[in-house]
Design a protein around this motif. Structure first.
Motif, PDB file in Angstrom:
ATOM      1  N   UNK A 136       4.855   6.629 -18.396  1.00 28.75           N
ATOM      2  CA  UNK A 136       3.470   7.095 -18.261  1.00 28.75           C
ATOM      3  C   UNK A 136       2.691   6.184 -17.305  1.00 28.75           C
ATOM      4  N   UNK A 137       2.908   4.880 -17.420  1.00 32.31           N
ATOM      5  CA  UNK A 137       2.132   3.923 -16.633  1.00 32.31           C
ATOM      6  C   UNK A 137       2.692   3.683 -15.227  1.00 32.31           C
ATOM      7  N   UNK A 138       3.976   3.955 -14.993  1.00 33.74           N
ATOM      8  CA  UNK A 138       4.597   3.688 -13.690  1.00 33.74           C
ATOM      9  C   UNK A 138       3.907   4.422 -12.539  1.00 33.74           C
ATOM     10  N   UNK A 139       3.560   5.696 -12.649  1.00 33.78           N
ATOM     11  CA  UNK A 139       2.891   6.364 -11.534  1.00 33.78           C
ATOM     12  C   UNK A 139       1.536   5.744 -11.174  1.00 33.78           C
ATOM     13  N   UNK A 140       0.957   5.015 -12.092  1.00 33.43           N
ATOM     14  CA  UNK A 140      -0.334   4.385 -11.820  1.00 33.43           C
ATOM     15  C   UNK A 140      -0.134   2.977 -11.258  1.00 33.43           C
ATOM     16  N   UNK A 141       0.732   2.194 -11.897  1.00 35.67           N
ATOM     17  CA  UNK A 141       0.868   0.793 -11.531  1.00 35.67           C
ATOM     18  C   UNK A 141       1.695   0.546 -10.271  1.00 35.67           C
ATOM     19  N   UNK A 142       2.680   1.368  -9.992  1.00 39.60           N
ATOM     20  CA  UNK A 142       3.486   1.145  -8.788  1.00 39.60           C
ATOM     21  C   UNK A 142       2.633   1.298  -7.525  1.00 39.60           C
ATOM     22  N   UNK A 143       1.845   2.360  -7.378  1.00 40.81           N
ATOM     23  CA  UNK A 143       0.980   2.432  -6.196  1.00 40.81           C
ATOM     24  C   UNK A 143      -0.028   1.279  -6.139  1.00 40.81           C
ATOM     25  N   UNK A 144      -0.564   0.876  -7.301  1.00 38.96           N
ATOM     26  CA  UNK A 144      -1.483  -0.260  -7.322  1.00 38.96           C
ATOM     27  C   UNK A 144      -0.787  -1.541  -6.875  1.00 38.96           C
ATOM     28  N   UNK A 145       0.444  -1.737  -7.310  1.00 34.57           N
ATOM     29  CA  UNK A 145       1.209  -2.899  -6.922  1.00 34.57           C
ATOM     30  C   UNK A 145       1.480  -2.904  -5.412  1.00 34.57           C
ATOM     31  N   UNK A 146       1.851  -1.741  -4.875  1.00 33.03           N
ATOM     32  CA  UNK A 146       2.080  -1.628  -3.430  1.00 33.03           C
ATOM     33  C   UNK A 146       0.786  -1.900  -2.669  1.00 33.03           C
ATOM     34  N   UNK A 147      -0.324  -1.349  -3.133  1.00 31.91           N
ATOM     35  CA  UNK A 147      -1.622  -1.566  -2.500  1.00 31.91           C
ATOM     36  C   UNK A 147      -1.989  -3.056  -2.497  1.00 31.91           C
ATOM     37  N   UNK A 148      -1.748  -3.748  -3.634  1.00 33.96           N
ATOM     38  CA  UNK A 148      -2.039  -5.183  -3.719  1.00 33.96           C
ATOM     39  C   UNK A 148      -1.182  -5.970  -2.734  1.00 33.96           C
ATOM     40  N   UNK A 149       0.089  -5.614  -2.611  1.00 34.89           N
ATOM     41  CA  UNK A 149       0.965  -6.302  -1.670  1.00 34.89           C
ATOM     42  C   UNK A 149       0.508  -6.086  -0.223  1.00 34.89           C
ATOM     43  N   UNK A 150       0.105  -4.867   0.110  1.00 31.25           N
ATOM     44  CA  UNK A 150      -0.380  -4.556   1.464  1.00 31.25           C
ATOM     45  C   UNK A 150      -1.649  -5.358   1.755  1.00 31.25           C
ATOM     46  N   UNK A 151      -2.571  -5.396   0.790  1.00 35.71           N
ATOM     47  CA  UNK A 151      -3.810  -6.156   0.979  1.00 35.71           C
ATOM     48  C   UNK A 151      -3.523  -7.644   1.157  1.00 35.71           C
ATOM     49  N   UNK A 152      -2.563  -8.157   0.410  1.00 38.82           N
ATOM     50  CA  UNK A 152      -2.219  -9.568   0.539  1.00 38.82           C
ATOM     51  C   UNK A 152      -1.615  -9.843   1.920  1.00 38.82           C
ATOM     52  N   UNK A 153      -0.759  -8.943   2.365  1.00 37.50           N
ATOM     53  CA  UNK A 153      -0.154  -9.114   3.694  1.00 37.50           C
ATOM     54  C   UNK A 153      -1.216  -9.054   4.787  1.00 37.50           C
ATOM     55  N   UNK A 154      -2.160  -8.140   4.647  1.00 35.46           N
ATOM     56  CA  UNK A 154      -3.233  -8.023   5.641  1.00 35.46           C
ATOM     57  C   UNK A 154      -4.075  -9.281   5.620  1.00 35.46           C
ATOM     58  N   UNK A 155      -4.385  -9.800   4.453  1.00 36.26           N
ATOM     59  CA  UNK A 155      -5.182 -11.019   4.335  1.00 36.26           C
ATOM     60  C   UNK A 155      -4.448 -12.215   4.956  1.00 36.26           C
ATOM     61  N   UNK A 156      -3.158 -12.324   4.673  1.00 39.48           N
ATOM     62  CA  UNK A 156      -2.369 -13.427   5.202  1.00 39.48           C
ATOM     63  C   UNK A 156      -2.224 -13.341   6.729  1.00 39.48           C
ATOM     64  N   UNK A 157      -2.145 -12.121   7.281  1.00 39.70           N
ATOM     65  CA  UNK A 157      -1.975 -11.965   8.711  1.00 39.70           C
ATOM     66  C   UNK A 157      -3.268 -12.302   9.459  1.00 39.70           C
ATOM     67  N   UNK A 158      -4.425 -12.201   8.849  1.00 41.14           N
ATOM     68  CA  UNK A 158      -5.711 -12.520   9.475  1.00 41.14           C
ATOM     69  C   UNK A 158      -5.875 -14.018   9.626  1.00 41.14           C
ATOM     70  N   UNK A 159      -5.257 -14.800   8.826  1.00 45.71           N
ATOM     71  CA  UNK A 159      -5.428 -16.246   8.871  1.00 45.71           C
ATOM     72  C   UNK A 159      -4.694 -16.831   9.981  1.00 45.71           C
TER      73      UNK A 159
END
Length: 159
Positions: A136-159
């Motif tokens: 039940x929770x996987x369809x919600x948390x997997x996209x959130x996890x991917x989104x968090x990883x993308x945001x972290x990568x974008x943040x790290x690439x700006x530095x």
């Protein structure tokens, strides 16, 4: 119901909860009472009907004996030597050869099998519930996890 049937049911109802002496005293009391009433001219069936259900009488006797502390359930009654010496005192049924004590032990193969199947059933149920929650929770948390990883990568690439 005959007097013998009444007394047998009363004895059986008392056997699991009271000591042999208390059972004997109560059965003797009701035996004497019925005999005396029949001597007075009453019908045996009438006296027994008036007394009522032997199981209800037994319940009242057991409650009364528990209040008095005469149930026979003491620490000593669980010691093996004492149990052997009290075989006839604690409701031993000579006809069937059974004592009036019920214990659920794992002494037979089918009891062990039932216990094992019960444990397996509980484990399967827990795994199924956890799996259901994850599905039940996987369809919600997997996209959130991917989104968090993308945001972290974008943040790290700006530095």
């Amino acid at each position: 119901m005959t007097k013998r049937e009444f007394l047998d049911k009363l004895k059986k109802a008392l056997a699991n909860d009271l000591s042999g002496n208390v059972i004997r005293d109560n059965v003797d009391y009701y035996n004497d009472y019925i005999t005396e009433e029949v001597r007075k001219g009453r019908k045996e069936s009438e006296v027994i009907e008036e007394l009522g259900d032997p199981w209800a009488i037994a319940k009242n006797i057991i409650t009364s004996e528990e209040i008095k502390g005469n149930t026979g359930e003491t620490y000593d009654s669980y010691e093996p030597e004492r149990q052997r010496s009290q075989t006839y005192e604690q409701g031993y049924d000579e006809e069937s050869g059974h004592r009036g004590v019920h214990v659920f032990g794992l002494d037979t193969w089918w009891k062990k099998l039932v216990l094992l199947l019960g444990i397996i059933g509980v484990i399967v149920l827990v795994v199924a519930v956890i799996g259901g929650i994850i599905s039940i929770l996987a369809p919600i948390f997997i996209p959130l996890l991917i989104l968090c990883l993308i945001l972290k990568l974008v943040k790290d690439s700006r530095r």
